[in-house]
Motif scaffolding. Structure first.
Motif: not given
Length: 754
Positions: A316-317, A319, A326, A333, A351, A353, A359, A379
């Motif tokens: 869960n990278p 956000y 970002e 990523y 993944v 996100t 992604g 998400c």
């Protein structure tokens, strides 16, 4: 009471489909989906089983009564009509939750109060004994949902929300709820992979929520096995013997599951502050034999224990909480995608996100996507098969080539190695298989165009910088309007500032172009992505440009004109070194010999260090910020300069007004606007220029020189100043080739007495 009950299971939005499958598997009958809920029929045993085993539900609500409701009186009498003496004692405690509106009730607090009043009135004894309210740990938690004129009155069997398993007492900044983490694992196919003996790795594990939920699934541990307090514990309808039977069965299943050889479950976390909290959570869950957590960056995690092991990489990278974040996450990523392609061939990946556009930048395609909600944030769950034909790389392969690569990869995975022995009869350890070649992700057409421009600029400016001995310079400054960035090189670091796009530009297009440019930068400049720092530059006012952006405290030593200076590329919008003032600093160094130098609005006093290098008799540097004066002190110390270099903290205008010293060389580079709490009034360079220069010129010794500059694009020098002083605009002489593309970067004047 009845042997069968209507049951409502509540859940986070988006989990309804998974929850209904789970609930039916646990015995719920006549199940139907609702928004954030599942409804069905169950006996008491099934209701208990749902409480104990549901990995996805928030609450298990047992419906006591449904009744039509037109107003608050209907509500009161409908609740009053229930035989509450069958559910709780007169001296018990309760809490009421009310949801919905209408039928004359628009305030949930008022609705809950009406429900409470009815229950209390029903149970009040002749001696005045009555239930009391306990919102934290009541004997009974009652829920009433108002839905289109119908009241649904329920008993909450779960008590506290079922997502609170009890193991996660320590958590990171933005944790996933446990039931959402379980849903993601289920949707990612982990139950199947675990049943096949597969491994699991989380390269951004935080405090280990995915890891613990995955291990509980694999070891057949009921998610709420360790919960001691339930919503039914003090309920008079509770059947303790039935509950003990189910609990004992779950305990036996957990013991059998933990007795099996543990699966390979590993977590990696870059932030050292989260390692011990994560390990503590694992220990509280009783899963230390199954789960190991290590400190490590995304680009270095090693997910496979041996060449033949397969499994799931799940993460869960971040956000991006702030505007512009970002962009900084793009490389995270990309690193994840590179690591998947390099070390996880034939694995599966999931993944989760809140930034699905990022992604797409991993260089590997997802074969399925699912929509979820993390609280109020929409998400996506990207499911990936790590196979060569899913890689998005610089080389376009034919379908036949992709099929051959897939077959070769599968053959390598399935091959049983032939054991060899040396002359002493001992087995020879086989050499590790070479890591697959990881190609750089293919740039888009726009990204390649941007990369070409960067390489052209680097080739031209690199020669000039090398000839002049310059280590820090601007290599790109919005040369192409659609890629509105400023890119500076600080030795082997790249500092990128994104100029905010005008409102007329489509935000999605602007973001796509930004990602294209950021993908191109490491390739075009031949730098590691970890050495690219990205910030967003808005229109500045006051001291906003100096405000702290981060708190990493990482300083880098750079060289300029024979001196060493400290820059900080991460913590502030500016770095501590204004590159466009390089020619002015060199001019000051060349003219400073034997002179008393004054630097006003000195920032980190880089011009003062140059003056000291040039042999100034003394330097005095004035700024309002203690932080930047401390930075200036470090710059002096780094070069061995300590004596005869004064650092004065104060409002420049007030300081000049009280100063009686004389100076032979003065440099002023004021902010456009300042309203610091530590100064009186507000400074505006356009409005206050005459007063500033008059005060400074009063401190200039006979024959002295004052240099004045600022970067306010609309600045106009007051024409009355030319009547009092000799003024020469020297802007063109203070702009080096790296800023020649932006002639308005600043304006500068040489001022002397008439």
């Amino acid at each position: 009471m009845s042997d069968r009950y209507e049951i409502f299971l509540t859940c986070p939005k988006g989990l309804e489909g998974l929850l209904i499958e789970e609930a039916v598997g646990l015995g719920l009958e006549q199940a139907r989906e609702h928004t954030s809920a599942v409804r069905g029929m169950a006996d008491m045993e099934t209701a208990y089983r749902l409480c104990l085993w549901s990995r996805l539900a928030n609450r298990v609500l047992l419906v006591l009564k449904r009744f039509p409701m037109k107003d608050a009186e209907d509500l009161y009498h409908g609740v009053l009509d229930v035989d509450w003496q069958d559910h709780m004692l007169a001296d018990g405690t309760l809490a009421v939750e009310f949801s919905g509106h209408g039928s004359g009730i628009d305030n949930t607090h008022f609705g809950a109060l009406k429900v409470k009043d009815a229950i209390v009135d029903k149970l009040r004894t002749p001696t005045g004994e009555r239930p009391s309210v306990d919102k934290l740990n009541p004997d009974l938690r009652i829920h009433l949902r108002l839905d289109r004129g119908e009241a649904i009155l329920s008993l909450d069997l779960s008590g506290h929300s079922l997502h609170q398993r009890g193991y996660r007492l320590q958590q990171g900044a933005a944790p996933l709820k446990e039931n959402l983490a379980a849903a993601i694992l289920i949707r990612s196919g982990w139950p199947r992979i675990a049943a096949e003996g597969g491994a699991l790795a989380d390269p951004m594990c935080g405090v280990g929520t995915f890891l613990v939920e995955a291990a509980m699934i694999a070891a057949d541990i009921a998610p709420n096995l360790k919960r001691e307090q339930w919503g039914f514990t003090a309920w008079l309808g509770h059947v303790p013997a039935l509950w003990r039977k189910l609990h004992d069965e779950a305990l036996a299943r957990a013991q059998a599951g933990l007795a099996k050889p543990p699966l390979w479950i590993r977590g990696y976390e870059a932030d050292p502050r989260l390692i011990q909290p994560g390990r503590n959570n694992v220990e509280r869950a009783g899963l230390s034999e199954w789960i190991k957590i290590y400190q490590g960056e995304v680009g270095t995690f090693e997910p496979r224990p041996d060449q033949n092991q397969k499994g799931l990489v799940i993460c869960n990278p971040p956000y991006g909480e702030r505007l512009g974040d970002e962009a900084s996450l793009l490389y995270l990523y990309q690193n994840l995608g590179e690591r998947l392609r390099q070390a996880c061939l034939n694995w599966e990946a999931a993944v989760f996100t809140g930034a699905p556009d990022l992604g797409k930048r991993m260089g590997i395609r997802s074969h399925k996507q699912y929509s979820f909600w993390n609280g109020a944030l929409p998400c996506k769950l990207l499911l990936i098969k790590v196979l060569p034909d899913q890689f998005v790389t610089g080389e376009r392969r034919t379908a036949e080539q992709r099929q051959v690569e897939r077959e070769q990869a599968q053959a390598a995975a399935d091959e049983v190695p032939v054991r060899q022995y040396n002359k002493n009869g001992n087995p020879i350890k086989p050499a590790p298989a070479p890591a697959p070649v990881v190609e750089q992700a293919r740039l888009s057409e726009g990204g390649q165009m941007f990369a070409n421009r960067l390489q052209k600029n680097l080739k031209q400016l690199g020669k000039w910088a090398k000839r002049e001995g310059i280590e820090c310079y601007r290599v790109y400054d919005a040369d192409m309007p659609e890629y509105s960035l400023a890119i500076d090189l600080y030795q082997d670091w790249v500092h990128v500032q994104e100029y905010a796009a005008p409102k007329s530009v489509d935000p999605e297009k602007a973001q796509a172009r930004l990602f294209d440019a950021l993908a191109a930068i490491p390739q075009a400049l031949n730098v590691d992505k970890s050495r690219v720092v990205i910030k967003r530059r808005e229109r500045q006012s006051g001291t906003k440009q100096y405000e702290r952006q981060s708190a990493q405290g990482q300083f880098t030593e750079v060289r300029e004109g024979g001196i060493k200076l400290l820059v900080n590329l991460t913590d502030y919008l500016d770095t501590g070194l204004f590159l466009d003032h390089r020619p002015m600093r060199m001019r000051i160094q060349q003219e400073a010999a034997g002179k008393r130098f004054l630097n006003l609005f000195c920032y980190t006093a880089t011009a003062s260090v140059h003056a000291a290098k040039g042999g100034a008799r003394s330097t005095t540097s004035v700024d309002l910020s203690k932080t930047y004066l401390d930075w200036a002190r470090r710059n002096f110390s780094l070069n061995g300069f300590s004596d005869k270099n004064r650092l004065e903290q104060g409002d420049v205008m007030a300081w000049l007004d009280s100063c009686r010293d004389e100076f032979d060389l003065i440099f002023i580079d004021p902010p456009t606007f300042s309203n610091s709490k530590r100064m009186e009034g507000v400074f505006d360079v356009q409005r206050d220029q005459v007063q500033l220069l008059d005060l400074a010129m009063a401190r200039l010794a006979p024959g002295g020189v004052l240099y004045f500059s600022n970067n306010f694009r609309k600045f106009q020098l007051d024409e009355n100043l030319a009547a009092r002083y000799q003024i020469e605009e020297i802007t063109a002489k203070t702009i080096d080739p790296d800023f020649a593309r932006n002639g308005k970067i600043h304006r500068a004047w040489k001022v002397t007495a008439r």
